[in-house]
Design an enzyme around this catalytic site. Sequence first.
Site, PDB file in Angstrom:
ATOM      1  N   ASP A  11     -17.363  -6.706 -77.687  1.00 29.40           N
ATOM      2  CA  ASP A  11     -17.158  -7.914 -78.505  1.00 29.40           C
ATOM      3  C   ASP A  11     -16.940  -9.102 -77.553  1.00 29.40           C
ATOM      4  OD1 ASP A  11     -15.574  -8.562 -81.592  1.00 29.40           O
ATOM      5  OD2 ASP A  11     -15.793 -10.030 -79.999  1.00 29.40           O
ATOM      6  N   ASP A 105     -22.066 -11.235 -82.054  1.00 35.27           N
ATOM      7  CA  ASP A 105     -21.350 -11.052 -80.784  1.00 35.27           C
ATOM      8  C   ASP A 105     -20.733  -9.676 -80.580  1.00 35.27           C
ATOM      9  OD1 ASP A 105     -18.938 -11.157 -82.299  1.00 35.27           O
ATOM     10  OD2 ASP A 105     -17.921 -12.099 -80.603  1.00 35.27           O
ATOM     11  N   GLU A 106     -21.076  -8.709 -81.438  1.00 33.29           N
ATOM     12  CA  GLU A 106     -20.485  -7.388 -81.193  1.00 33.29           C
ATOM     13  C   GLU A 106     -21.427  -6.258 -81.582  1.00 33.29           C
ATOM     14  OE1 GLU A 106     -17.211  -6.232 -83.848  1.00 33.29           O
ATOM     15  OE2 GLU A 106     -17.594  -8.089 -84.939  1.00 33.29           O
TER      16      GLU A 106
HETATM   17  N1  DCP Z   1     -17.080 -16.712 -86.821  1.00 30.72           N
HETATM   18  C1  DCP Z   1     -17.160 -17.668 -87.857  1.00 30.72           C
HETATM   19  N2  DCP Z   1     -16.210 -17.677 -88.841  1.00 30.72           N
HETATM   20  C2  DCP Z   1     -15.192 -16.781 -88.840  1.00 30.72           C
HETATM   21  C3  DCP Z   1     -15.107 -15.815 -87.834  1.00 30.72           C
HETATM   22  C4  DCP Z   1     -16.072 -15.817 -86.811  1.00 30.72           C
HETATM   23  O1  DCP Z   1     -18.075 -18.477 -87.864  1.00 30.72           O
HETATM   24  N3  DCP Z   1     -14.264 -16.813 -89.830  1.00 30.72           N
HETATM   25  C5  DCP Z   1     -18.092 -16.752 -85.729  1.00 30.72           C
HETATM   26  C6  DCP Z   1     -17.596 -17.552 -84.548  1.00 30.72           C
HETATM   27  C7  DCP Z   1     -17.222 -16.547 -83.503  1.00 30.72           C
HETATM   28  C8  DCP Z   1     -18.146 -15.392 -83.818  1.00 30.72           C
HETATM   29  O2  DCP Z   1     -18.366 -15.436 -85.226  1.00 30.72           O
HETATM   30  O3  DCP Z   1     -17.382 -17.043 -82.174  1.00 30.72           O
HETATM   31  C9  DCP Z   1     -17.591 -14.043 -83.403  1.00 30.72           C
HETATM   32  O4  DCP Z   1     -16.421 -13.739 -84.137  1.00 30.72           O
HETATM   33  P1  DCP Z   1     -15.177 -13.016 -83.498  1.00 30.72           P
HETATM   34  O5  DCP Z   1     -14.274 -12.615 -84.609  1.00 30.72           O
HETATM   35  O6  DCP Z   1     -15.629 -11.945 -82.534  1.00 30.72           O
HETATM   36  O7  DCP Z   1     -14.408 -14.168 -82.719  1.00 30.72           O
HETATM   37  P2  DCP Z   1     -14.642 -14.749 -81.279  1.00 30.72           P
HETATM   38  O8  DCP Z   1     -15.721 -14.034 -80.541  1.00 30.72           O
HETATM   39  O9  DCP Z   1     -14.839 -16.219 -81.388  1.00 30.72           O
HETATM   40  O10 DCP Z   1     -13.244 -14.512 -80.573  1.00 30.72           O
HETATM   41  P3  DCP Z   1     -12.617 -13.130 -80.039  1.00 30.72           P
HETATM   42  O11 DCP Z   1     -13.595 -12.040 -80.328  1.00 30.72           O
HETATM   43  O12 DCP Z   1     -12.397 -13.352 -78.580  1.00 30.72           O
HETATM   44  O13 DCP Z   1     -11.330 -12.989 -80.776  1.00 30.72           O
HETATM   45 MG    MG Z   2     -15.781 -11.963 -80.439  1.00 28.94          MG
END
Ligand code: DCP
Ligand code: MG
Length: 356
Positions: A11, A105-106
């Site tokens: 992720d 992203d995962e």
């Molecule tokens: N995303 C979004 N709305 C949300 C949650 C996520 O648009 N409510 C999008 C933005 C994030 C991406 O999806 O960059 C990936 O979600 P993640 O939950 O993996 O969050 P991040 O990668 O940003 O942070 P991390 O995984 O480090 O906690």
């Molecule tokens: Mg993420």
Amino acid sequence: MEETRKIIHIDMDAFYASVEQRDHPELQGLPLAVGGIGGRGVVATASYEARKYGVHSAMSMREAHRRCPILRVVLPDFQKYNQVSLQIREIFGRYTDIIEPLSLDEAYLDVTYARFEVPSATILAKRIKEDIQNELNLIASAGVSYNKFLAKIASDQDKPDGLFVITPEQGAEFMKTLPIEKFFGVGKVTAEKLKSHNIFKGADVLPYSRWELQQLFGKHGGFLYDVVRGIDNRLVQPERERKSVGVENTFSDDIIGWDRINEEFSLIFETWWTRYQKVGKKGKSLTIKVRNKDFETITRSQTEKKYVIDKQKTRKIFVQLLEKAIDFESPIRLLGVSISSLEKENNPEFCQLTLW
Ligand code: DCP
Ligand code: MG
């Protein structure tokens, strides 16, 4: 005896924000939110610098600025994130064919039989992280375990830049102390219900029989019974083209009346909207599903001309469909919402639409 599987969950850290910081060096090290500007703007994600101020995904931009007055904001560039996502998948493909992307992203990777001999899945995860860092200049967190559930939990344990391993010997023990909010697949609705039964962590689930959990939580009950024992036999499903994004809930007691149904609908809708955004593919057909006390399943759908991107408008359509599907005077036992007719990844429009 069946061979123990080796699963990696990768992720990306603060995905959209990290891509923007990479491409705009002047934003590096600063609190940054990626999302919508203007009255109804929402934070899609925040850099780890911004998270120190309490800024996080799904928060209104107004609130984010209140918490962090020096916050920088960038509009999302979905086409770019989609491109990076494909680059990450290309790296995964060097190690295994069995890749199941969950969102941009995962992904889960089954590396039980990786492309070449490697001493351990942990070393493989480290190499994948290094490839991502060296070639894409981005940081990923990895979880390594013997099933999907634990691998996903593991990748979240040590974020950012994490590499966390849960061995078969540790699995059941690890689950005992894990707070239920961290159980993947347990949404707000189920979490609240678990708490109302004084269940706060894995160990609190252990005294319940499989049958009791199924009575309380429907088909998720059996899954819950297994995962708190460190068991999850779901396979990593490669290249599955996602056809829909849905969330549904089966109630332990039938619900009745507009207020009660609307309350449950709101919880389901919020969970669904977050999931829909995370999947990163827009869709056109909205469906509401209701099961009544006689186990009759009723669905009502509506297909929009354009991809669905407006939260309030979408909510309104679902409510209208719900009004068509049920008579609020009769009890219902299941409620769900979903979206289908999703865009294809090779569609040039893919991810260019703004969600805000
Ligand atoms: N995303 C979004 N709305 C949300 C949650 C996520 O648009 N409510 C999008 C933005 C994030 C991406 O999806 O960059 C990936 O979600 P993640 O939950 O993996 O969050 P991040 O990668 O940003 O942070 P991390 O995984 O480090 O906690
Ligand atoms: Mg993420």
